[in-house]
Design an enzyme around this catalytic site. Structure first.
Site, PDB file in Angstrom:
ATOM      1  N   THR A   1       0.840  -1.197   0.000  1.00 53.34           N
ATOM      2  CA  THR A   1       0.000   0.000   0.000  1.00 53.34           C
ATOM      3  C   THR A   1       0.873   1.243   0.000  1.00 53.34           C
ATOM      4  O   THR A   1       1.844   1.331   0.756  1.00 53.34           O
ATOM      5  CB  THR A   1      -0.937   0.026   1.223  1.00 53.34           C
ATOM      6  OG1 THR A   1      -1.880  -1.046   1.109  1.00 53.34           O
ATOM      7  CG2 THR A   1      -1.710   1.340   1.299  1.00 53.34           C
TER       8      THR A   1
ATOM      9  N   PHE B   1       1.068   5.121   0.871  1.00 54.77           N
ATOM     10  CA  PHE B   1       0.471   6.163   1.688  1.00 54.77           C
ATOM     11  C   PHE B   1       1.030   7.519   1.282  1.00 54.77           C
ATOM     12  O   PHE B   1       2.182   7.613   0.845  1.00 54.77           O
ATOM     13  CB  PHE B   1       0.798   5.949   3.174  1.00 54.77           C
ATOM     14  CG  PHE B   1       0.148   4.737   3.783  1.00 54.77           C
ATOM     15  CD1 PHE B   1      -1.012   4.849   4.530  1.00 54.77           C
ATOM     16  CD2 PHE B   1       0.713   3.479   3.622  1.00 54.77           C
ATOM     17  CE1 PHE B   1      -1.606   3.742   5.100  1.00 54.77           C
ATOM     18  CE2 PHE B   1       0.125   2.364   4.188  1.00 54.77           C
ATOM     19  CZ  PHE B   1      -1.033   2.484   4.939  1.00 54.77           C
TER      20      PHE B   1
END
Length: 284
Positions: free
Chosen positions: A173, A175
């Site tokens: 992921t 960010f």
């Protein structure tokens, strides 16, 4: 405003919490029920920064962020890539053979199908990975398990019955770190990204001409996403990541040409490229 509070969406032990701890160890974290609440905490000064997921290598973009970010008046000051791992958690004394159901966020369940099938577990969708761990701890039922980050096991006192149960080992992921104030690195300080939004004018080939400015000026575009604005099919906004600094000659020229074909161009942030991105470029 405390200078060392960082907000995130989710419950304690969530992946966003882990990202905060990785990048800002020692900072106080502020869990928020929704992305909207996290953005408000930063805007209102209750948190100095925010750690917000924007895209995942398997699940794609985090859709809400594309709508909240342009209207927030917040600035991207950094990025962070977190490898995503899930672990099978249960109450103390439970064994895998005791389990009948497993709880987690829909994406976590979808990314851990193998272990769910292997043990014939009933998947149950919850709003948050760490929240499912908290619920399993509260229920005290040996037949119920959670798929959650390792930090959640530590926080809620659960046993880890199986580690790294995700189907793919490249799940990551990305960010973005948000602040009320822009913090641009100086030109030439190292690999840099610039994120901006734009809307093209309603004229023939406007998008083609706008993007051509980056090709002719040798600017590498690493992300281009479109999405509807205000529910109108005719109103499309684009979110873009490019390599470089607006004060670099080539990117400066490209942005100037983009203005000519666009109704709006707004830079959301210029920030250092994370080392994970640089390693990906080396592998490519």
């Amino acid at each position: 405003m405390s200078s060392k509070i960082i907000a995130y969406q989710g419950e304690p032990g969530a992946n966003s919490h882990m990202a905060c701890a990785d990048v800002y160890p020692g900072w106080e974290t502020l869990p928020c029920a929704s992305f909207e609440d996290a953005f408000a905490a930063i805007s209102e000064g209750r948190a100095a920064l925010g750690m917000i997921p924007i895209e995942n290598s398997l699940a794609g973009r985090v859709a809400d962020i594309h709508h909240f970010l342009p209207g927030s008046d917040l600035h991207i000051i950094g990025e962070y890539f977190l490898p995503i791992h899930f672990h099978l958690l249960a109450v103390k004394g439970a064994g895998i053979e005791d389990l009948r159901s497993v709880y987690s966020h829909v994406h976590a369940l979808g990314q851990c199908r193998k272990i769910i099938r292997q043990h014939n577990l009933k998947p149950v969708i919850t709003g948050d990975t760490a929240g499912s761990a908290r619920e399993v701890a509260e229920w005290g039922d040996k037949t119920r398990a959670s798929l959650a980050p390792l930090m959640a096991a530590e926080i809620y006192g659960l046993d880890v019955l199986a580690r790294f149960v995700e189907d793919e080992d490249h799940n990551t992921t990305r960010f973005v770190i948000l602040s009320r104030e822009a913090r641009r690195p100086p030109p030439g300080a190292g690999p840099t990204l610039t994120t901006f939004i734009f809307r093209v004018r309603n004229v023939p080939a406007a998008l083609y001409k706008a993007l051509g400015a980056f090709a002719t000026n040798n600017v590498n575009m690493t992300k281009l996403e479109s999405y509807m604005v205000n529910g109108e099919f005719a109103a499309t906004q684009f979110l873009v990541d490019v390599e470089g600094h607006p004060e670099d000659a080539n990117l400066g020229r490209a942005l100037e040409e983009l203005q000519f074909f666009s109704e709006e161009v707004r830079i959301l942030g210029t920030y250092p490229a994370h080392p994970f991105r640089l390693r990906m470029g080396e592998r490519a």
